[in-house]
Design a protein around this motif. Structure first.
Motif, mmCIF file in Angstrom:
data_model
loop_
_atom_site.group_PDB
_atom_site.id
_atom_site.type_symbol
_atom_site.label_atom_id
_atom_site.label_comp_id
_atom_site.label_asym_id
_atom_site.label_seq_id
_atom_site.Cartn_x
_atom_site.Cartn_y
_atom_site.Cartn_z
ATOM 1 N N GLU A 100 -9.321 6.530 -10.796
ATOM 2 C CA GLU A 100 -9.751 5.130 -10.697
ATOM 3 C C GLU A 100 -11.148 4.957 -11.307
ATOM 4 O OE1 GLU A 100 -9.259 3.457 -6.776
ATOM 5 O OE2 GLU A 100 -10.177 1.552 -7.364
ATOM 6 N N LYS A 129 -2.207 0.074 -13.073
ATOM 7 C CA LYS A 129 -2.744 -0.699 -11.959
ATOM 8 C C LYS A 129 -4.261 -0.858 -12.104
ATOM 9 C CE LYS A 129 -4.116 -0.164 -7.218
ATOM 10 N NZ LYS A 129 -3.803 0.099 -5.827
ATOM 11 N N SER A 143 -9.081 15.231 -0.748
ATOM 12 C CA SER A 143 -9.911 14.040 -0.853
ATOM 13 C C SER A 143 -9.428 13.140 -1.995
ATOM 14 C CB SER A 143 -11.346 14.491 -1.090
ATOM 15 O OG SER A 143 -12.144 13.370 -1.257
ATOM 16 N N GLY A 144 -9.366 11.842 -1.733
ATOM 17 C CA GLY A 144 -9.010 10.889 -2.778
ATOM 18 C C GLY A 144 -7.535 10.825 -3.123
ATOM 19 N N THR A 145 -6.668 11.335 -2.240
ATOM 20 C CA THR A 145 -5.231 11.316 -2.553
ATOM 21 C C THR A 145 -4.545 10.057 -2.020
ATOM 22 O OG1 THR A 145 -4.925 12.705 -0.612
ATOM 23 C CG2 THR A 145 -4.780 13.791 -2.752
ATOM 24 N N GLY A 146 -5.245 9.310 -1.190
ATOM 25 C CA GLY A 146 -4.643 8.074 -0.675
ATOM 26 C C GLY A 146 -4.273 8.121 0.797
ATOM 27 N N LYS A 147 -4.979 8.943 1.578
ATOM 28 C CA LYS A 147 -4.638 9.073 3.000
ATOM 29 C C LYS A 147 -4.804 7.740 3.731
ATOM 30 C CE LYS A 147 -7.531 12.496 3.666
ATOM 31 N NZ LYS A 147 -7.917 12.760 2.273
ATOM 32 N N GLU A 148 -5.904 7.077 3.436
ATOM 33 C CA GLU A 148 -6.139 5.810 4.131
ATOM 34 C C GLU A 148 -5.088 4.770 3.752
ATOM 35 O OE1 GLU A 148 -10.165 4.539 4.415
ATOM 36 O OE2 GLU A 148 -9.591 2.507 4.996
ATOM 37 N N LEU A 149 -4.719 4.779 2.479
ATOM 38 C CA LEU A 149 -3.707 3.843 2.016
ATOM 39 C C LEU A 149 -2.368 4.103 2.704
ATOM 40 C CD1 LEU A 149 -4.237 1.658 0.019
ATOM 41 C CD2 LEU A 149 -3.246 3.056 -1.770
ATOM 42 N N ILE A 168 -6.749 10.550 -7.084
ATOM 43 C CA ILE A 168 -6.635 9.160 -7.537
ATOM 44 C C ILE A 168 -7.988 8.475 -7.603
ATOM 45 C CG2 ILE A 168 -5.508 6.943 -7.087
ATOM 46 C CD1 ILE A 168 -3.256 8.437 -5.891
ATOM 47 N N ARG A 169 -8.866 8.823 -6.660
ATOM 48 C CA ARG A 169 -10.173 8.163 -6.691
ATOM 49 C C ARG A 169 -10.896 8.480 -7.998
ATOM 50 N NH1 ARG A 169 -12.274 9.203 -1.978
ATOM 51 N NH2 ARG A 169 -11.523 7.253 -1.116
ATOM 52 N N GLU A 198 -0.130 -1.307 -1.133
ATOM 53 C CA GLU A 198 -0.686 -1.009 -2.443
ATOM 54 C C GLU A 198 -0.212 0.348 -2.938
ATOM 55 O OE1 GLU A 198 -3.440 -2.999 -3.979
ATOM 56 O OE2 GLU A 198 -2.547 -4.477 -2.640
ATOM 57 N N LEU A 199 0.597 1.032 -2.152
ATOM 58 C CA LEU A 199 1.010 2.395 -2.522
ATOM 59 C C LEU A 199 1.890 2.378 -3.762
ATOM 60 C CD1 LEU A 199 2.228 4.584 0.450
ATOM 61 C CD2 LEU A 199 0.236 4.932 -0.998
ATOM 62 N N ILE A 200 1.416 3.018 -4.816
ATOM 63 C CA ILE A 200 2.179 3.036 -6.055
ATOM 64 C C ILE A 200 2.727 4.439 -6.278
ATOM 65 C CG2 ILE A 200 1.917 2.996 -8.571
ATOM 66 C CD1 ILE A 200 0.148 0.701 -8.315
ATOM 67 N N ARG A 228 2.095 14.828 -8.818
ATOM 68 C CA ARG A 228 2.799 13.569 -9.134
ATOM 69 C C ARG A 228 2.327 13.010 -10.461
ATOM 70 N NH1 ARG A 228 -0.223 9.369 -5.199
ATOM 71 N NH2 ARG A 228 1.060 7.991 -6.418
ATOM 72 N N LEU A 246 -0.280 4.336 -12.205
ATOM 73 C CA LEU A 246 -1.592 4.178 -11.581
ATOM 74 C C LEU A 246 -2.613 3.679 -12.601
ATOM 75 C CD1 LEU A 246 -1.509 7.428 -9.455
ATOM 76 C CD2 LEU A 246 -1.718 5.118 -8.522
HETATM 77 N N1 LIG Z 1 -0.311 5.768 -4.197
HETATM 78 C C1 LIG Z 1 -1.362 5.027 -4.573
HETATM 79 N N2 LIG Z 1 -1.174 3.941 -5.331
HETATM 80 C C2 LIG Z 1 -2.211 3.201 -5.731
HETATM 81 N N3 LIG Z 1 -3.492 3.450 -5.453
HETATM 82 C C3 LIG Z 1 -3.750 4.513 -4.709
HETATM 83 C C4 LIG Z 1 -2.702 5.354 -4.223
HETATM 84 N N4 LIG Z 1 -3.254 6.327 -3.497
HETATM 85 C C5 LIG Z 1 -4.570 6.115 -3.524
HETATM 86 N N5 LIG Z 1 -4.896 5.025 -4.242
HETATM 87 C C6 LIG Z 1 -6.247 4.519 -4.493
HETATM 88 O O1 LIG Z 1 -7.103 5.660 -4.600
HETATM 89 C C7 LIG Z 1 -8.316 5.479 -3.891
HETATM 90 C C8 LIG Z 1 -8.466 6.552 -2.830
HETATM 91 O O2 LIG Z 1 -7.543 6.356 -1.784
HETATM 92 P P1 LIG Z 1 -7.915 6.611 -0.242
HETATM 93 O O3 LIG Z 1 -9.258 6.089 0.080
HETATM 94 O O4 LIG Z 1 -6.768 6.138 0.574
HETATM 95 O O5 LIG Z 1 -7.951 8.213 -0.274
HETATM 96 P P2 LIG Z 1 -8.345 9.247 0.870
HETATM 97 O O6 LIG Z 1 -7.333 10.333 0.806
HETATM 98 O O7 LIG Z 1 -8.514 8.528 2.153
HETATM 99 O O8 LIG Z 1 -9.724 9.806 0.329
HETATM 100 P P3 LIG Z 1 -10.902 10.589 1.124
HETATM 101 O O9 LIG Z 1 -10.368 11.923 1.506
HETATM 102 O O10 LIG Z 1 -11.978 10.678 0.105
HETATM 103 O O11 LIG Z 1 -11.251 9.740 2.304
HETATM 104 C C9 LIG Z 1 -8.257 4.080 -3.322
HETATM 105 O O12 LIG Z 1 -8.938 3.198 -4.197
HETATM 106 C C10 LIG Z 1 -6.783 3.758 -3.287
HETATM 107 O O13 LIG Z 1 -6.581 2.374 -3.423
#
Ligand SMILES: Nc1ncnc2c1ncn2[C@@H]1O[C@H](COP(=O)(O)OP(=O)(O)OP(=O)(O)O)[C@@H](O)[C@H]1O
Ligand SMILES: [Mg+2]
Length: 441
Positions: free
Chosen positions: A365, A328, A174-180, A361-362, A143-145, A318, A325
């Motif tokens: 969203e 999406k 926080s919320g930058t997409g680490k888990e993704l 990103i969170r 899902e990485l965009i 970015r 985004l």
């Molecule tokens: N590159 C990306 N493209 C599309 N969607 C993204 C991208 N990066 C993050 N998102 C979306 O943004 C939201 C936050 O991503 P994620 O949970 O991976 O962040 P995190 O860094 O783990 O946050 P936290 O520090 O709060 O745990 C999710 O809904 C994810 O789908």
């Protein structure tokens, strides 16, 4: 002969759906049916599809939007359009949107068959034994965009991790997409059919974390009535994602160090070690160096974890990815809440591009999700939350100006954002048009 290809058919007309399905079944294809774009997206998400066949005119989101979306998210799936011309979309529009081919209704079985063959042939040949992997690969980085340089750096590293099990450390706000990113590392890699196990070290109480991670033996503590495996054993051959690693206690850290060094785990209450073969991906938004200084994090573990480090860029690094985004999320929540794809005005997009996204990103969203709920036909400036509409840039403190000067600049900014629409500007500024005209003088 049995054709193993999975074909998804999308049409709001159930008779056409069944007709095409019967043709395809007689040609020995596996078929999936969807009567709306919404249903189609769900199937695309969960199934490995080899060919998408869609109608164009459907209520809600139409087939052309589906083709555009699928071209961006599933570029490797060929897309065949079946349309009843004359249609509102010309043939050129259809091909420009990313369709592989189209046929017009009514069609003969032979015409359908040859269009399917042609479309499937345009698909790169894939190893059928790796269906799961192929499905993921059709999605650009899961899902990485992002096509920004900052994001490209991240995907380049993920690319290099595909064929090994190197330990990875992900750092980012926080919320930058680490888990993704962690998910992409697993699902893009060679071992993607093995488990991906997520452990949030911050959410599990400290005294439980060790036994959850490494398992325990009967009698290890009160309540341990029989032997139990931990997350590491569950993730064997795959990936374990240790989120918020900074929250692990020093004693858990010591056990982690042992897993990384010896590739074995010892259950709580046991002396015996078990071999595990797991890729460890750890993430945090805190500065571990700082924790090391405070003696809350082991320096030796830090070096073991950071064999490969990925710094996930903040949204500010970015900005060029914002439109992608936004698109999406407009698609995702448009379908969820309004059953159709909603567009955004250029003015609203400009504001989103210039906002200083602290929540990354969170937050973006959430803003789009809310805007979709608040709007009727499209997302405009008025559907954005106040703190974003009335953003004030304090970053450049050298240029502190008088209140009057500030007011003037701000009014001009709002006018620019609304394309000089005084009615809209006055509405945002919460003054009447007459006052605005006077101020402009
Ligand atoms: N590159 C990306 N493209 C599309 N969607 C993204 C991208 N990066 C993050 N998102 C979306 O943004 C939201 C936050 O991503 P994620 O949970 O991976 O962040 P995190 O860094 O783990 O946050 P936290 O520090 O709060 O745990 C999710 O809904 C994810 O789908
Ligand atoms: Mg997270």
């Amino acid at each position: 002969m049995l054709n193993k290809e999975n074909i998804l058919i999308v049409d709001d007309d159930i008779h056409i759906l069944e007709l095409i399905q019967r043709h395809l079944q007689s040609l020995n294809y596996h078929t999936y049916k969807a009567i709306s774009v919404k249903e189609a997206l769900e199937i695309l998400k969960d199934t490995s599809i080899d060919l998408l066949i869609t109608d164009l005119q459907m209520p809600g989101v139409d087939g052309l939007e589906l083709i555009k979306y699928a071209s961006a998210h599933y570029p490797k799936i060929p897309k065949l359009v079946v349309t009843g011309f004359p249609s509102i979309h010309g043939a050129l529009d259809v091909m420009k949107s990313g369709a592989t081919d189209y046929i017009t209704k009514p069609f003969t079985k032979e015409e359908l068959k040859s269009a399917i063959f042609k479309s499937l042939e345009s698909k790169p040949k894939i190893d059928k034994s790796k269906v799961v992997k192929q499905e993921i690969e059709t999605k650009p980085y899961g899902e990485l965009i992002g096509s920004s340089i900052a994001m490209k750096k991240v995907t380049d590293v993920i690319e290099r991790l595909k064929n090994n099990k190197a330990t990875v450390f992900i750092h980012g706000e926080s919320g930058t997409g680490k888990e993704l990113v962690a998910r992409s590392i697993h699902y893009m890699g060679k071992y993607s059919s093995s488990p991906f196990v997520v452990v949030n070290c911050g959410a599990i109480p400290e005294n439980l974390l060790e036994s959850e991670l490494f398992g325990y033996v009967k009698g290890a503590f009160t309540g341990a009535e029989k032997d139990r495996k931990g997350f590491f054993q569950a993730a064997n051959n795959g990936t374990i994602f240790l989120d918020e690693i900074g929250n692990a206690s020093l004693s858990t850290q010591l056990r982690l160090l042992r897993v990384l060094q010896e590739k074995e785990v010892v259950r709580v209450g046991s002396q015996k070690s078990e071999k595990v073969d797991v890729r460890v991906v750890a993430a945090t938004n805190v500065d571990l160096k700082d924790l090391i200084k405070k003696e809350l994090f082991r320096e030796d573990l830090y070096y073991r974890l950071t064999v490969v480090q990925i710094d996930v860029p903040s949204l500010l690094e970015r900005v060029s990815d914002i439109p992608l985004l936004v698109d999406k999320f407009l698609f995702k929540y448009g379908i969820e809440y309004k059953d159709r794809f909603l567009k955004i005005t250029p003015q609203a997009m400009d504001i989103l591009k210039s906002y200083n996204w602290p929540g990354n990103i969170r937050e973006l969203e959430n803003v789009i999700q809310r805007a979709i709920i608040m709007c009727d036909r499209f997302v405009d400036v008025e559907h954005l939350p106040d703190n974003i509409k009335y953003q004030i840039d304090f970053s450049n403190t050298q240029k502190l100006v008088s209140l009057k000067e500030f007011e003037k600049n701000y009014i001009l900014k709002v006018l620019k954002a609304t394309n000089n629409n005084k009615t809209k500007a006055a509405k945002i500024l919460q003054i009447d048009r007459k006052t605005l005209r006077e101020k402009l003088k």
